[in-house]
Design an enzyme around this catalytic site. Structure first.
Site: not given
Ligand SMILES: NC(=O)c1ccc[n+]([C@@H]2O[C@H](COP(=O)([O-])OP(=O)(O)OC[C@H]3O[C@@H](n4cnc5c(N)ncnc54)[C@H](OP(=O)(O)O)[C@@H]3O)[C@@H](O)[C@H]2O)c1
Length: 296
Positions: A55, A99, A122
């Site tokens: 990422k 995460q 997200d």
């Protein structure tokens, strides 16, 4: 030889990242804004480290700023919430990703709830979940968004199609079903208690598998000509002794004989997730600055 019933997610994601990079460069040149994406990693889960590394690399390649923090595995919930507060207040940060999974001492829901919904790239915050469920936009979770893009690229208008989503998780199955409903499909959500799952799958014009069980969906579960999107990423022993390989939730070798189109694993849905994360970061940077969101 190229097989045109295989959906090349890797190539589509590369094209999407290029379009994002062009729009990011425009945003920077015209408005002096560099979109910033902060990833917060707690602990040393190897799969999470690989994801965050990829990422970071792709964020920089798109012309964005890769920020973020790695915190020790014994970080307390209070310390993590304080780190999120700082990122919420930082104007250089347009997107925040925490995460998952988090260590046991931390409640993931409290953490997701603490992220500013405008920076929640997200799409897991309750506000964004509500906006998606009511068809009012918001931030859409990256993996299902990538699946919808692949489907529309292959099939065009999805109106009236029978879609079956196997899996009802908050991060894939449920938002996937919402997106297909929004695209005017007739949607069935199947799960571990569904009766006659093969029969339910055989009704699908579009079958999305998000289960986490290696090759569970057999070739004879696929309606001839159906489009199959395999979200599953399962690590299993490879034929070569001592090696591991990745397989999806669908028995690809059998399903490909029946499907009109199918995503492989790897190289299907996987690369779309980070590309959509970058897309959401660009969208967030535009919205936070009152700039029209480009059509990408
Ligand atoms: N490509 C990507 O970037 C990406 C992103 C996220 C996830 N993934 C992969 O996608 C898969 C699913 O992830 P997830 O986070 O959604 O998993 P999850 O939270 O474990 O959810 C799995 C779902 O599958 C259902 N299920 C389990 N066994 C089943 C069975 N025998 N028959 C029918 N349904 C069954 C479960 O049903 P119940 O609710 O009834 O238990 C649950 O709803 C995993 O392989 C994951 O690694 C890939």
């Amino acid at each position: 030889m190229a097989n045109d019933n295989i959906i090349d997610g890797k190539a589509f994601a590369a094209g999407l990242r290029e379009r994002i990079a062009v729009e990011t460069a425009k945003l920077t040149a015209e408005h002096g804004i560099v979109p910033g994406l902060a990833a917060v990693l707690v602990g040393e889960d190897p799969a999470s480290q690989v994801y965050v590394r990829n990422k970071n690399k792709q964020t920089v390649e798109a012309g964005m700023r890769s920020l973020g923090e790695t915190l020790p595995a014994d970080t307390t919930q209070a310390d993590l919430l304080a780190a999120i507060d700082k990122l919420n207040a930082d104007p250089a940060v347009h997107g925040i990703l925490v995460q998952l999974p988090l260590p046991d001492q931390i409640d993931p829901n409290s953490v997701i709830d603490a992220i500013d919904p405008a920076k929640d790239v997200d799409g897991f915050h309750l506000r964004n979940v509500g906006l998606l469920a009511t068809g009012r936009g918001g931030m859409v979770p990256c993996t299902p968004l990538g699946c919808r893009m692949l489907l529309e690229d292959r099939l065009g208008d999805l109106t009236g199609m029978n879609a079956v989503v196997v899996g009802r998780s908050n991060i894939v199955g449920k938002p996937m079903a919402q997106l297909l409903l929004d695209a005017n499909c007739t949607v069935t959500i199947a799960h571990s208690r569904t009766r006659d799952l093969p029969g339910v799958c055989r009704e699908a014009d579009i079958l999305v598998a998000a289960v986490g069980r290696p090759q569970m969906i057999g070739g004879d579960w696929i309606k001839p000509g159906a489009t199959v999107i395999d979200v599953g990423i399962n690590r299993v022993p490879a034929e070569e002794e001592g090696k591991m390989c990745l397989v999806g939730d669908v028995d690809f070798d059998e399903a490909v004989k029946h499907a009109g189109a199918i995503t492989p694993v790897p190289g299907g849905v996987g690369p779309m997730t980070i590309a959509c994360l970058l897309r959401n970061t660009l969208v967030a940077a535009c919205r936070q600055n009152g700039i029209e969101v480009p059509d990408i």
